[in-house]
Design an enzyme around this catalytic site. Structure first.
Site, PDB file in Angstrom:
ATOM      1  N   THR A 181       0.850  -1.196   0.000  1.00 47.41           N
ATOM      2  CA  THR A 181       0.000   0.000   0.000  1.00 47.41           C
ATOM      3  C   THR A 181       0.886   1.246   0.000  1.00 47.41           C
ATOM      4  O   THR A 181       1.982   1.221   0.553  1.00 47.41           O
ATOM      5  CB  THR A 181      -0.835  -0.047   1.302  1.00 47.41           C
ATOM      6  OG1 THR A 181      -1.721  -1.151   1.233  1.00 47.41           O
ATOM      7  CG2 THR A 181      -1.617   1.227   1.547  1.00 47.41           C
ATOM      8  N   ASP A 230      -8.841  -0.719   5.057  1.00 47.03           N
ATOM      9  CA  ASP A 230      -8.704   0.437   5.960  1.00 47.03           C
ATOM     10  C   ASP A 230      -8.285   1.702   5.211  1.00 47.03           C
ATOM     11  O   ASP A 230      -8.476   2.806   5.709  1.00 47.03           O
ATOM     12  CB  ASP A 230      -7.628   0.144   7.014  1.00 47.03           C
ATOM     13  CG  ASP A 230      -6.268  -0.029   6.344  1.00 47.03           C
ATOM     14  OD1 ASP A 230      -6.069  -1.061   5.678  1.00 47.03           O
ATOM     15  OD2 ASP A 230      -5.426   0.870   6.448  1.00 47.03           O
TER      16      ASP A 230
HETATM   17  N1  GLY Z   1      -3.821  -1.878   4.498  1.00 47.36           N
HETATM   18  C1  GLY Z   1      -4.306  -2.301   3.252  1.00 47.36           C
HETATM   19  C2  GLY Z   1      -5.324  -3.335   3.355  1.00 47.36           C
HETATM   20  O1  GLY Z   1      -5.336  -4.133   4.279  1.00 47.36           O
HETATM   21  O2  GLY Z   1      -6.168  -3.391   2.520  1.00 47.36           O
END
Ligand code: GLY
Length: 305
Positions: free
Chosen positions: A168, A199
């Protein structure tokens, strides 16, 4: 006039087997370009959008081009933007066939409806006549086919492991007028159930105020359970220093066996980072030098500059 500050990340996770120099090079390239923008007077929001766009366009990262595939072999991406000055959040959840999800989040900053899910995001793309784009890379397709051949035994993709790629992305900036903005974009965990919400398009993973901003990375469910980004930002608002807020939040997260990382800034110009994961791929510009977090020791670590 405030000295601009910038921190970006490209994921957190369990291992980065080599390839650190290449990741550092990718991150520094973006830091240099976006920091120059901030120095030329760009707003924190414009700098964050540009930084996120550059990271989404780099196939190394799990956002935009290079996003992981979900269990059904489709790519669904999520992105959000939080303007700390305006105290305003916007985002898209599980959008497909677009090059830069962060640009949709930017558009939604000035809309009365500021968070759109899959169907609404697709409608918005049509309304704005955004060209259809396939963010699939050969590496991510190969990873999904290999996993299908093993009957999806893994819970998520190699979001932070070479050669599959890294994670990410996130950007937090403080501009010359003292405004803070945070942006985060992701392809998700990889191999997840259709409809799973990351998230990265929730305040839990991306939040800012006039005093601080945070972008998170790692296992989304853990980030949501800790409500990590607002937890740090609100602690700063309540009078803790950024260093104290990071340390307290990551100590609690470590005690809860969480697996994630975060980058942060406050309006005094402090740059912060923290992780419970093995690695946090972050880089920053203090105004006088660039640095990164690629060599942090194992364990729960926080730091500030
Ligand atoms: N932090 C990225 C996800 O879990 O989608």
């Amino acid at each position: 006039m405030v000295q601009p500050k910038l921190i970006i990340h490209g994921g957190a996770g369990s291992s980065l087997k080599g390839g650190k120099d290449a990741v550092r090079k990718s991150l520094f390239k973006v830091v240099e370009e976006v920091y120059a923008l901030l120095c030329s007077g760009a707003s924190a929001k414009d700098a964050v959008v540009k930084g996120a766009q550059l990271l989404e366009d780099d196939p190394r990262f799990n956002a935009g081009t290079g996003s992981v595939l979900q269990s059904d072999g489709h790519i669904r991406m999520s992105a959000s933007l939080m303007d700390g000055f305006a105290q305003q959040f916007s985002g898209v959840i599980n959008v497909s066939r677009v090059q830069n999800p962060i640009l949709l989040a930017e558009f939604l900053q000035s809309s009365p409806d500021r968070v759109l899910s899959d169907f609404g995001s697709a409608e918005l793309l049509r309304e704005l006549s955004v060209p259809v784009y396939d963010p699939l890379t050969e590496q991510r397709l190969k990873e999904w086919i290999d996993e299908r051949n093993h009957n999806f035994s893994r819970e998520m993709a190699n979001v932070v492991a070479e050669p599959a790629g890294t994670g990410t992305i996130g950007v937090v900036a403080l501009d010359s007028e003292g405004r803070i903005c945070a942006g985060t974009s992701t392809g998700g965990k990889g191999f997840e159930r259709i409809g799973r919400v990351s998230d990265s398009a929730m305040p839990a993973g991306n939040y800012a105020s006039a005093k601080a901003g945070v972008s998170c990375t790692g296992i989304g469910e853990h980030i949501i359970d800790e409500c990590l980004a607002p937890r740090i930002v609100i602690r700063v608002g309540d009078g803790l220093s950024l260093a104290e807020a990071m340390e307290r939040s990551f100590t609690e997260a470590g005690n809860n066996n969480r697996d994630f990382g975060a980058i942060a800034l406050d309006n005094s110009g402090t740059i912060g980072w923290g992780k419970t994961s093995e690695v946090l791929l972050a880089a920053y510009h203090t105004g006088s030098e660039m640095g990164d977090t690629l060599e942090l020791p194992d364990g729960v670590i926080t730091g500030c500059r």
